[in-house]
Design an enzyme around this catalytic site. Structure first.
Site, PDB file in Angstrom:
ATOM      1  N   ASP A 200      11.235   3.913  -4.960  1.00  0.00           N
ATOM      2  CA  ASP A 200      10.408   4.801  -4.133  1.00  0.00           C
ATOM      3  C   ASP A 200       9.169   4.044  -3.688  1.00  0.00           C
ATOM      4  OD1 ASP A 200       9.042   7.233  -3.084  1.00  0.00           O
ATOM      5  OD2 ASP A 200      10.680   8.248  -4.090  1.00  0.00           O
ATOM      6  N   HIS A 263      10.477   6.442   1.883  1.00  0.00           N
ATOM      7  CA  HIS A 263      10.204   6.190   0.460  1.00  0.00           C
ATOM      8  C   HIS A 263      10.478   4.725   0.100  1.00  0.00           C
ATOM      9  CE1 HIS A 263       9.549  10.417  -0.790  1.00  0.00           C
ATOM     10  NE2 HIS A 263      10.380  10.688   0.208  1.00  0.00           N
ATOM     11  N   GLU A 327      12.805  13.203   3.715  1.00  0.00           N
ATOM     12  CA  GLU A 327      11.417  13.031   4.154  1.00  0.00           C
ATOM     13  C   GLU A 327      11.205  11.740   4.966  1.00  0.00           C
ATOM     14  OE1 GLU A 327       9.019  15.444   0.743  1.00  0.00           O
ATOM     15  OE2 GLU A 327       9.676  13.464   0.169  1.00  0.00           O
TER      16      GLU A 327
HETATM   17  C1  ACM Z   1      12.701  15.611  -2.390  1.00  0.00           C
HETATM   18  O1  ACM Z   1      12.172  16.434  -3.149  1.00  0.00           O
HETATM   19  N1  ACM Z   1      11.962  14.812  -1.640  1.00  0.00           N
HETATM   20  C2  ACM Z   1      14.155  15.501  -2.280  1.00  0.00           C
END
Ligand code: ACM
Ligand code: ZN
Length: 548
Positions: A200, A263, A327
């Site tokens: 991440d 991420h 995201e």
């Molecule tokens: C998430 O909670 N970004 C999958």
């Protein structure tokens, strides 16, 4: 046995009355509640005597046999040698695979005066039988103290074949021994999958031999502190293989997650050239920079990830790899990138979000090449879509995980329509990083996470009360525990339990057998036991004192 609502209410009442009247019984710590229980009232207890023998057809080194010995020793203070032979002994504990039984997680337990028998087609099923036996002994305090087991017959298999929890050592690193400790507790409650979020913005936690820089740079967010958490650390491939074996002994599969194309700051800190053209000169500070993405039109992205996926596929035997896909800040990256814009024109795309199809098309080719399938977080609220319109372009063989608050009904509908398998992790019920009560941890709550109480979590029906035809593509559940505020294993287990008990029951027990009042009573001995094992749990005082 119990197939309709009236019967379910009766069993609830029965379990509750037994527990409240006697304080304990052989069902008072069963969690998740088995789907078929018969009490053998009027029959004599099975007594453990010095002459009791264990009969089995398992190989000597089978993990289940060690587990049986461990349980008998811990609960009954009884160390017994295992005899793998037929015998005419008067008191027998039988732990045997039975090829005539159907279902790899289906087990039976029968306790009668002369015999305690656990059967199943697989060692996994026998393992679950042992976990239930452990809880019978845990709940039936008086009989257990006398080395007796009250007669009962259980015939049990789960509602769902996929029952997962997710850990996030990318945000705060969790040493290997802590992950093993977490797995031990998961196994008690018949979870069968651990999703490990390994990469991440805040860290890259897996050794990749073809690209050692990923851990050299990406695993060390804070150069001033040590190499084993919370900010720094990574797992070597040997450690991960050891973890896979440890989990497999306990019938838990590990699914690795690499989050792309967003991420990815920890990757970009190592390889800044993998980002979009306009981000070349931006600082990439792990833990501080967010919203950067991999460029969709850069062949090096695909060749580096081909290497990564190849190595990951060799470490983890799971059939799937989770690739994130959540995201993605497309507007801040692909919209502003010369290379991505050029690719859009070449492909005749009108929206940047369509580049997701191109991007994952290439990545999924690598996934398939190494014999795996993909999982992705289900994203429906594409920023380019007008309100209430949903983009849905996922390839059919991708398993999706629903997570965004409010979007799960739409996600169930669309995955059903397009034929994608679905896993249920709706934020409202299954996000274990949300506080358990107003004002409770985590104190670091910078995106104003909503509260998910134990009761809310327990009320989760993974089928969303839909008719069977509309939920048949749901594979199971996942409780997610994002790690931004989880600095160590004690915080991790505090956030997991007791809600992890509620989710375990949502994954295993059919709705008609579930009952909040009965769950609450069965929870207490389990919480006590977890504490005895050194697990930090949250005391759910609000359910007794009616605090909101
Ligand atoms: C998430 O909670 N970004 C999958
Ligand atoms: Zn780009």
């Amino acid at each position: 046995m119990i197939i309709n609502t009236l019967k379910s209410k009766l069993i609830c009442l029965f379990l509750l009355t037994a527990t409240l009247t006697f304080g304990q019984s052989n069902t008072s710590a069963l969690l998740p509640l088995p789907n078929h229980i018969e009490q053998m009232t009027g029959k004599k207890n099975f007594a453990i005597t010095p002459k009791t023998i264990v009969k089995t057809n398992l190989p000597e080194q089978a993990f289940c046999l060690a587990e049986l010995q461990r349980i008998l020793s811990e609960r009954l203070d009884w160390d017994i040698p295992i005899k793998k032979l037929q015998s005419n002994a008067k008191s027998v504990i039988e732990l045997c695979t039975d090829p005539t039984m159907k279902g790899e997680e289906h087990y039976t337990i029968e306790v009668s005066e002369n015999k305690l028998s656990i059967k199943g087609n697989t060692q996994k099923a026998l393992f679950y039988g042992l976990k239930t036996l452990d809880q019978i002994l845990l709940g039936d305090v008086c009989n257990t103290a006398n080395r007796q087991i009250a007669p009962i017959r259980i015939d049990d298999e789960p509602r769902y074949g996929y029952r997962a929890l997710m850990l996030d050592p990318a945000r705060h690193f969790l040493p290997l021994e802590d992950v093993k400790f977490y797995i031990d507790q998961m196994a008690r409650y018949k979870y069968n999958t651990l999703q490990l979020h390994l990469t991440d913005d805040q860290g890259w936690r897996i050794e990749i031999k073809a690209h050692p820089g990923l851990t050299k740079t990406g695993a060390f967010r804070n150069r001033k502190t040590g190499p084993n958490g919370p900010d720094n650390g990574f797992y070597t491939q040997e450690q991960l293989k050891e973890l896979v074996r440890y989990a497999a002994d306990r019938h838990i599969e590990i699914i690795p997650e690499l989050d792309i194309p967003g991420h990815t700051v920890a990757v970009l800190a190592t390889y800044p050239e993998l980002g979009c053209t306009h981000t070349d000169t931006l600082p990439k500070e792990m833990g501080k920079t967010v919203n950067l993405m991999l460029c969709a039109n850069n062949e090096k992205v695909y060749s580096v990830y081909d290497d990564i996926i190849r190595e990951i596929a060799e470490i983890f035997p799971s059939s799937s790899i989770h690739l994130g896909g959540d995201e993605a800040a497309i507007e801040k990256n692909w919209t502003r990138c010369d290379r991505c814009q050029l690719l859009m024109k070449q492909l005749g795309y009108t929206k940047e979000s369509q580049l997701m199809n191109y991007f994952f098309g290439k990545i999924l080719t690598s996934v398939g090449k190494y014999g795996k399938k993909a999982m992705l977080w289900c994203e429906l609220d594409n920023i380019y879509m007008p309100a209430n319109e949903y983009l849905f372009d996922y390839p059919k063989d991708v398993t999706l995980v629903t997570w965004r608050n409010g979007l799960t009904p739409k996600c169930i509908e669309l995955t059903g329509k397009y034929g994608n398998p679905l896993i249920m992790a709706p934020g409202e019920y299954a996000y274990l990083d949300y506080p358990q009560l107003k004002g409770d941890l985590p104190e670091f709550n910078n995106w104003g996470m909503p509260v998910t109480t134990l009761e809310t979590c327990y009320r989760f029906d993974p089928g969303y009360e839909l008719p069977d035809t509309q939920q048949s593509h749901i594979l199971g559940i996942c409780g997610t525990l994002w790690g931004e505020a989880m600095k160590d294993i004690n915080r991790v287990t505090y956030m997991t339990y007791p809600r992890g008990l509620a989710l375990a029951e949502a994954g295993w027990t059919h709705m008609e057998h579930r009952c909040w009042d009965s769950f609450k009573e069965r929870m207490y001995p389990n919480l006590m036991n977890l504490m005895k094992q050194g697990v930090s749990v949250r005391v759910p005082f609000e359910i007794v004192r009616n605090v909101q």
